[in-house]
Motif scaffolding. Structure first.
Motif, PDB file in Angstrom:
ATOM      1  N   GLY A  58       0.852  -1.192   0.000  1.00 15.21           N
ATOM      2  CA  GLY A  58       0.000   0.000   0.000  1.00 15.21           C
ATOM      3  C   GLY A  58       0.882   1.235   0.000  1.00 15.21           C
ATOM      4  N   ARG A  59       1.983   1.165  -0.762  1.00 13.88           N
ATOM      5  CA  ARG A  59       2.966   2.260  -0.756  1.00 13.88           C
ATOM      6  C   ARG A  59       2.555   3.349  -1.747  1.00 13.88           C
ATOM      7  NH1 ARG A  59       8.602   2.303   0.729  1.00 13.88           N
ATOM      8  NH2 ARG A  59       9.986   3.519  -0.596  1.00 13.88           N
ATOM      9  N   PRO A  60       2.620   4.639  -1.334  1.00 19.97           N
ATOM     10  CA  PRO A  60       2.290   5.714  -2.274  1.00 19.97           C
ATOM     11  C   PRO A  60       3.182   5.621  -3.521  1.00 19.97           C
ATOM     12  CG  PRO A  60       2.593   6.580  -0.052  1.00 19.97           C
ATOM     13  CD  PRO A  60       3.011   5.143  -0.015  1.00 19.97           C
ATOM     14  N   GLN A  61       2.593   5.854  -4.694  1.00 18.55           N
ATOM     15  CA  GLN A  61       3.311   5.676  -5.972  1.00 18.55           C
ATOM     16  C   GLN A  61       4.479   6.641  -6.127  1.00 18.55           C
ATOM     17  OE1 GLN A  61       2.875   3.356  -8.290  1.00 18.55           O
ATOM     18  NE2 GLN A  61       1.151   2.383  -7.261  1.00 18.55           N
ATOM     19  N   ASP A  62       4.500   7.733  -5.344  1.00 11.91           N
ATOM     20  CA  ASP A  62       5.594   8.694  -5.533  1.00 11.91           C
ATOM     21  C   ASP A  62       6.761   8.439  -4.577  1.00 11.91           C
ATOM     22  OD1 ASP A  62       4.485   9.441  -3.139  1.00 11.91           O
ATOM     23  OD2 ASP A  62       4.352  11.577  -3.611  1.00 11.91           O
TER      24      ASP A  62
END
Ligand code: AMP
Ligand code: MG
Length: 341
Positions: A58-62
């Protein structure tokens, strides 16, 4: 998905390393031990596998990933140029808990670096991590193997707690030696810049990079709309669900402050123990910040099970590895800090 447990006893070591390598070569994601924290690894050349890491965590794409290598001759395929400064850093700090940000080479997909034209690279010292990289022949993109935002994992049980059923396998290795993520330095700016403190200290870095500057995000909360040099630094991180407050001050001041708080827990130093009348978890000695680093994430993972209203964490000095511990703690506390002076 069933998550395979790959054991490391003497009889099955080789089989487990080969199985991990096979899964990685075929686009799988595998949690592996390193000397810093457990990493969730995928082939850095395989965009689909890298995507799976972002989904499982669930890691932010940035938020870009670090690429792990076992030998310096892998570097040419990963970065575009490796100058004298980078070579000196490699000689001084590799293998070990040190990551360099360099220009990204063409073979590394943009998604590994969250679209940036730079790439973070590290050569770990942990034997298991190195054996897996060597056996697969692949550079491995690997962030910490936790659900995004929770404390980083330093045992395979922490990994399973967060990611069982979401990843192909976990290596059932030992507890990580350092216990905090690597030191990150970018060599893409002039002067070079410390983006994240870790096991390699500022004092050690300055001997090799005398003009190094410390990014403001290391010790303060980045503004919501600010462009940050290290995207990971802008997220709340490492946080227990319990309300968490960081407290700086002497043993006397810390203990009298916490003893007056009802329904609280002290996360403290061994040196505080004799003075506390509330529940506590000790995370090491004030005189030895390496012990604090080693135990920090395990202790943060225990906090919620004690079911208190608020946890007060005794802050270490910002010297040596203490700076890295402090950097994680201000994020765990969502930047709620009380100074008792
Ligand atoms: P993790 O592996 O979860 O400890 O996170 C790696 C951290 O390294 C990220 O949060 C980033 O802040 C930092 N990082 C990785 N790649 C880059 C890059 N290309 N430029 C700047 N920072 C980076
Ligand atoms: Mg992480």
């Amino acid at each position: 998905m069933k998550t395979e447990r790959l054991e490391l006893s003497a009889e099955c070591y080789e089989d487990s390393i080969s199985r991990a390598a096979e899964l990685l070569e075929s686009g799988g994601i595998v949690a592996i031990p390193t000397e810093t924290v457990y990493g969730l690894a995928a082939s850095a050349y395989c965009e689909k596998a890298v995507e799976k890491i972002f989904t499982a965590k669930g890691r932010p794409q940035d938020n870009p990933l670090i690429v792990h290598i076992s030998d310096l001759d892998m570097i040419a395929d990963i970065t575009d140029g490796f100058d004298d400064k980078a070579r000196k850093c490699a000689e001084a700090f590799w293998p070990g808990p040190f990551t360099m940000v360099l220009k990204r080479g063409e073979k590394i997909p943009k998604s590994v670096s969250a679209g940036l034209d730079t790439v973070a690279v590290r050569m770990p010292s942990d034997k298991v991590a190195r054996d897996i990289i060597k056996s697969s022949g692949l550079p491995l993109a690997a962030p910490s193997a936790n659900t995004s935002g929770s404390p980083s994992p330093t045992t395979p049980y922490h990994v399973l707690n967060d990611l069982d059923g979401k990843i192909d396998a976990v290596i059932m290795g030992e507890e990580c030696q350092v216990g905090l993520e690597s030191t990150v330095v970018t060599l893409c700016t002039e002067p070079p810049r410390l983006l994240r403190p870790g096991g390699v200290t500022v004092e050690e870095l300055l001997k090799i990079l005398p003009d190094l500057v410390v990014d403001t995000a290391v010790l303060s909360e980045p503004k919501a709309d600010a462009e940050v040099a290290s995207p990971g630094m802008k997220y709340k991180h490492y946080a227990p669900k319990t309300e968490t407050v960081l407290v700086s001050g002497s043993v006397d001041k810390f203990s009298s402050f916490v003893n007056n708080k009802k329904d609280s827990l002290a996360v403290c130093f061994h040196e505080d123990l004799d003075y506390l009348s509330v529940k506590y978890l000790s995370y090491g000695s004030i005189k030895n910040p390496e012990t604090l680093a080693h135990n920090l994430f395990s202790v943060l993972r225990e906090v919620d099970s004690l079911k208190v209203k608020t946890v007060y964490i005794h802050a270490p000095d910002k010297k040596g590895v203490g700076l890295a511990v402090y950097n994680r703690l201000i994020r765990a506390a969502g930047f709620k800090i009380i100074e008792l002076h």
